[in-house]
Motif scaffolding. Structure first.
Motif: not given
Length: 217
Positions: A144-147, A101-109
């Protein structure tokens, strides 16, 4: 009685009074003039009042017709028109995640309009599964942005590309106007992150580069 001649008044009858009428006196003339003046004044006041009411009604009708009319508000934009999803960075894999498994972050705006709810996030390859933190559905307001942290798990290496050129995520969006599924290409940084993670998870078990199961919108 026979013959022609002036008729004589009979018994109990009287001839018409042929005297000249008595000329009006000064007092009677004054009373008549006063009465006429009073009636004229009353009639004039009533006429002026009626005319004033008519002017007011006409003016009110004009201003009502000429008033600025409120335009109906514009419809809300489609969610895919105002939502951006961007790759942010790699993230530590959460404790308890399965192997490979691996993880990363995205920004939703959300740029404008009513709040948008993300109801689902998927990716096109059959050999990968994913979960989000926070789990869908989640809501984001305009301005607003949400991570969001995405954790992917490799289930079958043979169905994965080791060098993903334009990987994307399918995001289901909902707002007050519509529900849409939109494909977001996250760019070269995400492509490099995904390729490194897949090579680390699968090693040399495959050299194939399968195509996504669906095309971009």
């Amino acid at each position: 009685m026979s013959g022609i001649g002036p008729l004589e008044p009979g018994e109990g009858t009287h001839a018409w009074d042929t005297r000249h009428p008595t000329p009006p006196t000064a007092s009677s003339t004054a009373r008549v003039r006063s009465l006429l003046a009073t009636r004229y004044a009353r009639h004039r006041r009533a006429t002026l009042a009626f005319a004033a009411v008519a002017v007011l009604l006409a003016g009110g009708g004009y201003f009502y017709a000429a008033r600025p009319r409120q335009q109906p508000p514009p419809p809300a934009p489609y969610p895919a028109q105002v939502v951006e999803v961007e790759y942010a960075s790699g993230r530590p894999t959460p404790a308890g995640a399965p192997p490979r498994s691996f993880s990363f972050a995205v920004l939703v705006s959300v740029e404008s309009g009513p709040p948008v709810t993300v109801t689902r996030v998927t990716q096109p390859y059959a050999g990968l599964s994913l979960v989000t933190d926070p789990p869908a559905p989640f809501r984001t307001r305009a301005g607003s942005d949400r991570k969001i942290t995405i954790t992917m798990h490799v289930t079958r290496c043979g169905n994965l590309p080791m060098d993903a050129g334009l990987p994307f995520l399918d995001v289901t969006l909902r707002n007050a106007r519509a529900i849409q599924i939109h494909s977001y290409i996250l760019g070269t940084r995400y492509a490099r992150h995904l390729s490194r993670a897949l090579k680390a998870a699968c090693g040399n078990s495959t050299t194939s580069s399968p195509k996504p199961s669906r095309h971009l919108n």
